[in-house]
Motif scaffolding. Sequence first.
Motif, PDB file in Angstrom:
ATOM      1  N   ARG A   1     -19.643  13.036 -15.359  1.00 55.45           N
ATOM      2  CA  ARG A   1     -18.535  12.103 -15.594  1.00 55.45           C
ATOM      3  C   ARG A   1     -17.242  12.604 -14.950  1.00 55.45           C
ATOM      4  N   HIS A   2     -17.054  13.927 -14.969  1.00 53.03           N
ATOM      5  CA  HIS A   2     -15.840  14.503 -14.378  1.00 53.03           C
ATOM      6  C   HIS A   2     -15.832  14.303 -12.859  1.00 53.03           C
ATOM      7  N   GLN A   3     -16.992  14.494 -12.229  1.00 51.47           N
ATOM      8  CA  GLN A   3     -17.067  14.287 -10.783  1.00 51.47           C
ATOM      9  C   GLN A   3     -16.845  12.817 -10.413  1.00 51.47           C
ATOM     10  N   ALA A   4     -17.385  11.912 -11.205  1.00 54.24           N
ATOM     11  CA  ALA A   4     -17.186  10.491 -10.918  1.00 54.24           C
ATOM     12  C   ALA A   4     -15.715  10.113 -11.031  1.00 54.24           C
ATOM     13  N   LEU A   5     -15.042  10.667 -12.055  1.00 57.63           N
ATOM     14  CA  LEU A   5     -13.617  10.377 -12.209  1.00 57.63           C
ATOM     15  C   LEU A   5     -12.809  10.926 -11.039  1.00 57.63           C
ATOM     16  N   THR A   6     -13.193  12.123 -10.556  1.00 61.63           N
ATOM     17  CA  THR A   6     -12.482  12.714  -9.418  1.00 61.63           C
ATOM     18  C   THR A   6     -12.649  11.860  -8.165  1.00 61.63           C
ATOM     19  N   LYS A   7     -13.867  11.383  -7.909  1.00 61.26           N
ATOM     20  CA  LYS A   7     -14.111  10.538  -6.732  1.00 61.26           C
ATOM     21  C   LYS A   7     -13.357   9.217  -6.843  1.00 61.26           C
ATOM     22  N   LYS A   8     -13.287   8.686  -8.064  1.00 63.70           N
ATOM     23  CA  LYS A   8     -12.560   7.433  -8.245  1.00 63.70           C
ATOM     24  C   LYS A   8     -11.076   7.607  -7.951  1.00 63.70           C
ATOM     25  N   ILE A   9     -10.520   8.709  -8.386  1.00 62.68           N
ATOM     26  CA  ILE A   9      -9.101   8.972  -8.113  1.00 62.68           C
ATOM     27  C   ILE A   9      -8.870   9.158  -6.621  1.00 62.68           C
ATOM     28  N   ALA A  10      -9.817   9.880  -5.941  1.00 65.16           N
ATOM     29  CA  ALA A  10      -9.677  10.077  -4.492  1.00 65.16           C
ATOM     30  C   ALA A  10      -9.764   8.748  -3.744  1.00 65.16           C
ATOM     31  N   GLY A  11     -10.643   7.851  -4.184  1.00 61.30           N
ATOM     32  CA  GLY A  11     -10.740   6.542  -3.533  1.00 61.30           C
ATOM     33  C   GLY A  11      -9.484   5.724  -3.703  1.00 61.30           C
ATOM     34  N   LYS A  12      -8.880   5.774  -4.916  1.00 56.81           N
ATOM     35  CA  LYS A  12      -7.623   5.056  -5.131  1.00 56.81           C
ATOM     36  C   LYS A  12      -6.508   5.630  -4.270  1.00 56.81           C
ATOM     37  N   ALA A  13      -6.484   6.970  -4.121  1.00 56.03           N
ATOM     38  CA  ALA A  13      -5.448   7.581  -3.280  1.00 56.03           C
ATOM     39  C   ALA A  13      -5.606   7.152  -1.826  1.00 56.03           C
ATOM     40  N   GLN A  14      -6.874   7.104  -1.371  1.00 56.67           N
ATOM     41  CA  GLN A  14      -7.107   6.666   0.007  1.00 56.67           C
ATOM     42  C   GLN A  14      -6.692   5.208   0.189  1.00 56.67           C
ATOM     43  N   LEU A  15      -6.965   4.364  -0.810  1.00 54.80           N
ATOM     44  CA  LEU A  15      -6.568   2.971  -0.724  1.00 54.80           C
ATOM     45  C   LEU A  15      -5.049   2.818  -0.719  1.00 54.80           C
ATOM     46  N   SER A  16      -4.374   3.620  -1.527  1.00 53.76           N
ATOM     47  CA  SER A  16      -2.911   3.554  -1.549  1.00 53.76           C
ATOM     48  C   SER A  16      -2.321   3.986  -0.211  1.00 53.76           C
ATOM     49  N   GLU A  17      -2.922   4.981   0.448  1.00 52.36           N
ATOM     50  CA  GLU A  17      -2.446   5.379   1.760  1.00 52.36           C
ATOM     51  C   GLU A  17      -2.617   4.247   2.775  1.00 52.36           C
ATOM     52  N   ALA A  18      -3.743   3.533   2.698  1.00 54.30           N
ATOM     53  CA  ALA A  18      -3.951   2.414   3.614  1.00 54.30           C
ATOM     54  C   ALA A  18      -2.923   1.312   3.376  1.00 54.30           C
ATOM     55  N   VAL A  19      -2.613   1.050   2.093  1.00 56.11           N
ATOM     56  CA  VAL A  19      -1.604   0.026   1.787  1.00 56.11           C
ATOM     57  C   VAL A  19      -0.238   0.451   2.303  1.00 56.11           C
ATOM     58  N   GLN A  20       0.086   1.722   2.125  1.00 57.80           N
ATOM     59  CA  GLN A  20       1.363   2.211   2.632  1.00 57.80           C
ATOM     60  C   GLN A  20       1.456   2.091   4.155  1.00 57.80           C
ATOM     61  N   GLY A  21       0.355   2.407   4.851  1.00 58.06           N
ATOM     62  CA  GLY A  21       0.357   2.248   6.298  1.00 58.06           C
ATOM     63  C   GLY A  21       0.530   0.804   6.723  1.00 58.06           C
ATOM     64  N   ARG A  22      -0.105  -0.116   5.956  1.00 56.72           N
ATOM     65  CA  ARG A  22       0.048  -1.540   6.273  1.00 56.72           C
ATOM     66  C   ARG A  22       1.484  -2.006   6.052  1.00 56.72           C
ATOM     67  N   VAL A  23       2.098  -1.554   4.982  1.00 59.10           N
ATOM     68  CA  VAL A  23       3.489  -1.920   4.716  1.00 59.10           C
ATOM     69  C   VAL A  23       4.405  -1.361   5.795  1.00 59.10           C
ATOM     70  N   ALA A  24       4.119  -0.130   6.235  1.00 59.80           N
ATOM     71  CA  ALA A  24       4.942   0.463   7.291  1.00 59.80           C
ATOM     72  C   ALA A  24       4.842  -0.343   8.585  1.00 59.80           C
ATOM     73  N   GLU A  25       3.649  -0.833   8.905  1.00 58.48           N
ATOM     74  CA  GLU A  25       3.495  -1.658  10.099  1.00 58.48           C
ATOM     75  C   GLU A  25       4.293  -2.963   9.972  1.00 58.48           C
ATOM     76  N   CYS A  26       4.283  -3.560   8.777  1.00 59.47           N
ATOM     77  CA  CYS A  26       5.068  -4.786   8.582  1.00 59.47           C
ATOM     78  C   CYS A  26       6.558  -4.524   8.754  1.00 59.47           C
ATOM     79  N   TRP A  27       7.026  -3.386   8.253  1.00 61.32           N
ATOM     80  CA  TRP A  27       8.442  -3.050   8.414  1.00 61.32           C
ATOM     81  C   TRP A  27       8.793  -2.830   9.881  1.00 61.32           C
ATOM     82  N   LYS A  28       7.867  -2.253  10.643  1.00 59.15           N
ATOM     83  CA  LYS A  28       8.117  -2.062  12.072  1.00 59.15           C
ATOM     84  C   LYS A  28       8.266  -3.406  12.786  1.00 59.15           C
ATOM     85  N   VAL A  29       7.394  -4.364  12.418  1.00 59.96           N
ATOM     86  CA  VAL A  29       7.485  -5.689  13.041  1.00 59.96           C
ATOM     87  C   VAL A  29       8.800  -6.360  12.691  1.00 59.96           C
TER      88      VAL A  29
END
Length: 642
Positions: free
Chosen positions: A280-308
């Motif tokens: 259960r601890h490993q599953a929770l760790t992977k879930k947190i890592a996936g959310k962090a990766q998703l948040s980084e992708a969202v931040q990159g998308r927002v940065a691209e919109c600001w550049k435009v």
Amino acid sequence: MPPTTIKKVLNPKTLKKGRPSQNRIDEGDDLEEWKKSKQLLRPKDQLELTEPELKDVIARQLNTNNPLAPENLVVFNHGTGAFELVPPFGPVVVIYESQGTQLHKESEEAKQQVIDQGLDPAILLEDAESVELKVENEEEFLGEKEGEEEPAVGEETEKVEGEEEEEVEGEGEEGEGEGEGEGETEGTKAEDDEDTKSHTTGKPKKLTNQFNFCERAALTYNNPMRAQETQTIPPPMGTFSGNVLQWIIYDAYQQDYEAQQLEKELERERKEKEKAPVSRHQALTKKIAGKAQLSEAVQGRVAECWKVLERMVNQNTFDDIAKVDFMKPLEEGAVCLFTLKNPSFPDYICMTDSAVMCVDTHPKYPYMIVIGLYDGSVRVYNVQATCKYPAFKSNSVTNKHRGIVWEVKWAPDLPDGEMNFYSVAEDGCASCVKFHPKQPLIYLVGTEEGNIYKCSTAYSSMFLLTYEAHHMPVYRIDFNMYNSDIFISCSGDWRIKIWEDNRLEPLFVFDVGACVGDVKWAPYSSTVFAAVTSEGKVYVFDLNVNKYKPICVQAIVSKRRNKLTRITFNPKLPIIIVGDDKGCVSTLKLSPNLRIPCKAPKKQQHLDQWTMQCMKLDKLLSLVREPAKLDLPEDTAESIES
């Protein structure tokens, strides 16, 4: 103010066959040149020959030598590392060449093959006999050559018997070998012995024909082919349209890359789950890592919109620096009204504080003109009263466009007698407008995307019909004078298209090889129209004469310096007015060959010119129209399709 020039371009004398005159020469000069007598000119360096020399016949001989063939041509051979001389080219061209298998009997290779086969090279006779015939005559040929005597009768008999015994013994050995399963080895030894005997005794070996063979095969019946057919439901189809821009392509690649990364992550997690159980601890760790990766992708998308957005703000800030000279606003503009009686100076001048982009004259009151300006405002002038102040001026804050006004058009007067007009501008992507000549509520609008929309003043929120006309901005639309269902359009994609109302496909398409700025139907003919291009040329088409090419092409201005933008016909006189982007207006007179009226048939002399023009256009359209579909009930139509 830029002066107006009057030019006579189309000479009727040189256009009898429908071609324009390229030289502007007066008719009087042509007559004087025809009156001049033809004189033979004698070169100064011509030789003077006597009478016998003139009668002397000089023969010329033709040969196959090529005077253009190169001599002493060398090429570099990389194998030897040196230049090699290429043999001269002859008059013969080798089309096909194949390597054969025949050899000359006197060649070294043929003699070597005879020696390898165990024969004497002397058996190669001069006549063209077969090899078997040469072998049969070998004993006699060798006997005469060596001078040997013929053996006695007894000796010959003994020799023959001995040969028969040897053959019998050979057959016995061969039979035994076959019975014992060693026939191949003994047969090979027997052949070697025969070869040795033939070499020692000088007896020739009989050659076998290698090409005389027989292939064994079995003929069987093939299974008959059976045709199998399957019926499937066709895939659904739909029409899609959109704008492909740089940031849209970039966003699509980013989304595809993120989808690929997510798919790889899911595949890796699935494999890890299959290999070992996850706590259960490993599953929770992977879930947190996936959310962090998703948040980084969202931040990159927002940065691209600001550049435009940042780029858009900078382009708006530095708009005057980023755009070309044509888009540079002018400090002031003017509307000039000329008369053909005085082309050197205008009769009326209306000054404006911005560049004038379009103008239209009221059809009922010619002294009322409406103009559209570069800054998006519109004005109405009454030149009969005053030219200094406009009779109407749009508000510079609220009642104006937010872009360049491309065209203005007077509309029919309102029921209370008030005049009204319409304008199209860049703020709505509209580039031109044209009202229906018989239906005042219907009008056509051309856009910068290339589409033409059929609209109505009664419905401002929807289109009646959409024509996917061009691939670049539509610059002008014009209705036919004799048939209001036929209209013409031109665009920056080099094409002119003729349309029929409520038909989505064009009737005619013409490609002139340059950007078409304006096109107009002729008022005197139902099949004649003219267009101007960015190369400074005027094209005149007559569909009744040629449906594929123009009957007249005339260059008006230099294509390097000026571009023609507007053209119009005089409604009464055979005159064309042409304007360019430098503010110069040219007046052209049409040749009589370009405005020939229709001739009534012998049995229909009562027909007027309008009726004959309409009949001429209908006859032309009947050749390109598709057959009309029958209006049948739905049940009947479905049964016919099935």
